[in-house]
Design an enzyme around this catalytic site. Sequence first.
Site, PDB file in Angstrom:
ATOM      1  CB  SER A  60      -2.093  -5.367  10.601  1.00 58.60           C
ATOM      2  OG  SER A  60      -3.330  -5.890  10.178  1.00 58.60           O
ATOM      3  CE  LYS A  61       0.602  -3.810   2.183  1.00 60.75           C
ATOM      4  NZ  LYS A  61       1.916  -3.688   1.578  1.00 60.75           N
TER       5      LYS A  61
END
Length: 483
Positions: free
Chosen positions: A252-253
């Site tokens: 995930s970012k």
Amino acid sequence: MEVRTRFAPSPTGFMHLGGLRTALYNYLFAKKNHGKFILRIEDTDQGRYVEGATEVIYNTLRDSGMQWDEGPDVGGEYGPYIQSERKDLYLPYAKQLVESGHAYYCFCTENELQARRAAAEAKGLVFKYDKHCLNLSKSEVEQRLAEGQPYVIRLNAPTEGTSTYTDLVYGEMSFPNDTLDDMVLIKADGMPTYNFANVVDDHLMHITHVMRGAEYLSSTPKYNLLYEAFGWEIPQYIHLPSVMRDATHKLSKRDGDAYYSDYIDKGYLTEALINYLALVGWNPGDNREFFTMDELIDVFDVHRLNKAPGIFDVNKLTWFNTEYIRRMDLDTYLKQVTPWFDQVLSGHNVDYHRLAELMHERTEVFSRVPDMVRFLAELPDYDLSLYTHKGQKSNPDVARTALNLCLPVLEAIPEDQWNETELHDRLMETIRESGMKNGQVLWPLRIAISGQASTPGGAMEIAYLLGKPETLRRVHLGLEKLG
Ligand code: GLU
């Protein structure tokens, strides 16, 4: 037939590890088969335009060692390779499908569609375009076009039966046709939809193998309808399972573990990352783990792609990275580590070459280097308990004696003779004469001048790196602390 693969990223400004791996497998497969690897930028969705985003794609691929044979900046026979520069070529293809009866003009307005969607949802149904405009007569269509009414062009998709195709990784895939929507090919602004441009371009660019993320598995029947409507040959499909952090979590970012740049910024080596990434979702059939790009090309085989999601284990990446660093020669290491030394040591006149020798074997990831060498710039505020070490038979009382023993020896070394040999010879002689054990002197000395239990190198190396004045200052401080 020449194998032609393509990497077709949308320019978002970031390169996701899953995307990079897709590029890698496309590259390896093309090269393995002496074919061509094509780069196409899919930017028809202009709302998502991000400044500098294509450069991120170019730089990442080039740094990773994947040079494309055809693409926006290098050209090629089937350009342009940026979809927004091709925007005028799609409409005639859509009109061709209207002519052949596979597609039709649709004049339904957004408001009308919304009302029908709401009505369907009220009945608990999923709204699909209801083919309303398929029933318009030819003359009515012509009249509306002549009036300049806004329109889209839709594909007339079958509502019954199933669509089946074979994917090289997933095997036979079947989807019921009643889930197919009459997808829009050309939008009201005249631009192609993403799906339409993708198919037209793959055909015009003579792509033989479409290798992409598994999220496209279920859209593929729609693509196949288009190929069939045009009478074009359908490419071979190779869908790739996603790259995950673990069985249940995506990269995930937010966690900073999804993008190529996350790892490069932390000081991971591109070669180590690419090597490991190749093995996340594919295996060479034996237990070899280290591969150069040429070696990967040599052993790559699509039949060894996994169907299960690839788990990207950062600890494993760190292990690869450590090995890659170890295998570097010292000069290369020094060059790479210098900016990380500079972060905490610039202005401190430390012998980087010697420090690099001491750090080389201990470096796992470059981003951890500054914390490991910071003590050379600034003595950490350490606890007296560090002087206690059972194995070295040291405790604060022993430490006080040891530092008092070392102090005059260190003071006596002229500054221009302040080197490891001199430090070693003089300290060892003093220790021998004192009857103390080596560890009883060298452990406290190391604690006093480094302020920490674990350091690259021992007391002599650290004293050398610190220089005479700073070493003496720290020994005095140690004695003060010990009281
Ligand atoms: N542009 C798509 C993406 O960035 C790729 C689609 C494809 O490879 O067909 O996900």
